[in-house]
Design a protein around this motif. Structure first.
Motif, PDB file in Angstrom:
ATOM      1  N   ALA A   9       0.817  -1.218   0.000  1.00 32.65           N
ATOM      2  CA  ALA A   9       0.000   0.000   0.000  1.00 32.65           C
ATOM      3  C   ALA A   9       0.850   1.267   0.000  1.00 32.65           C
ATOM      4  N   THR A  10       2.078   1.196   0.488  1.00 36.95           N
ATOM      5  CA  THR A  10       2.941   2.380   0.525  1.00 36.95           C
ATOM      6  C   THR A  10       3.857   2.478  -0.688  1.00 36.95           C
ATOM      7  N   ARG A  11       3.764   1.533  -1.568  1.00 36.32           N
ATOM      8  CA  ARG A  11       4.628   1.552  -2.749  1.00 36.32           C
ATOM      9  C   ARG A  11       4.251   2.757  -3.631  1.00 36.32           C
ATOM     10  N   GLY A  12       5.234   3.534  -4.035  1.00 37.25           N
ATOM     11  CA  GLY A  12       5.017   4.703  -4.903  1.00 37.25           C
ATOM     12  C   GLY A  12       4.766   5.987  -4.143  1.00 37.25           C
ATOM     13  N   VAL A  19       7.194  14.738  -5.814  1.00 36.17           N
ATOM     14  CA  VAL A  19       6.494  15.614  -6.762  1.00 36.17           C
ATOM     15  C   VAL A  19       5.856  16.793  -6.031  1.00 36.17           C
ATOM     16  N   ILE A  20       5.439  16.587  -4.807  1.00 37.53           N
ATOM     17  CA  ILE A  20       4.821  17.667  -4.039  1.00 37.53           C
ATOM     18  C   ILE A  20       5.877  18.596  -3.451  1.00 37.53           C
ATOM     19  N   ILE A  21       6.971  18.051  -2.947  1.00 44.06           N
ATOM     20  CA  ILE A  21       7.969  18.845  -2.236  1.00 44.06           C
ATOM     21  C   ILE A  21       8.963  19.533  -3.175  1.00 44.06           C
ATOM     22  N   ALA A  22       9.310  18.935  -4.288  1.00 41.08           N
ATOM     23  CA  ALA A  22      10.344  19.487  -5.179  1.00 41.08           C
ATOM     24  C   ALA A  22      10.036  20.903  -5.668  1.00 41.08           C
TER      25      ALA A  22
END
Length: 146
Positions: A9-12, A19-22
């Motif tokens: 479930a945590t994969r990816g 993508v959010i932080i960059a």
């Protein structure tokens, strides 16, 4: 004793976090670069104004004070690598028209518009206007040729 079991479930999730932080990190870095560029330009304008005021205050005839100030300011900004898209140098030499023995000062105001497009940072453009005034005393007892 806990046993950590990795679920699918945590994969990816790392990619989504990146993508959010960059973009936020890149924006902060860009703002720091622009702030540093404006800060150093402000220091260079301050130094040029001080040099110009000093050059004007030691000019022998009062008529030579304004050209001496402008020449000193341009030479100082050129030596420091400051590029202004719009540059104005105003020199107040009213102290040269007073009688000897009367205290007076020469003031030089430099206005420089710095182009932010030279930084080539996507999304950051425009210009910033920097103004600084420097004052230098005229020798009180020196003969003042008008």
């Amino acid at each position: 004793m806990k046993i950590w079991i990795r679920t699918t479930a945590t994969r990816g999730s790392h990619v989504i976090e990146f993508v959010i932080i960059a973009p936020a990190v890149l924006l902060i870095i860009g703002v720091m670069i622009v702030g540093g560029h404006v800060y150093y330009a402000h220091q260079k304008v301050e130094h040029a104004a001080a040099e110009a005021a000093r050059a004007a205050s030691i000019a022998r005839p009062g008529a030579a004070a304004a050209p001496a100030a402008e020449q000193a300011a341009v030479a100082d900004m050129t030596a420091q690598g400051l590029v202004c898209t719009d540059r104005r140098i105003n020199t107040d030499v009213a102290a040269f028209s007073t009688d000897p023995g009367t205290p007076g000062t020469v003031s030089v105001t430099i206005t420089c518009t710095v182009d932010l497009n030279v930084l080539a940072i996507p999304g950051i453009s425009g210009s910033r206007t920097i103004t600084h005034t420097a004052i230098s005393p005229v020798d009180t007892y020196r003969e003042r040729i008008r």
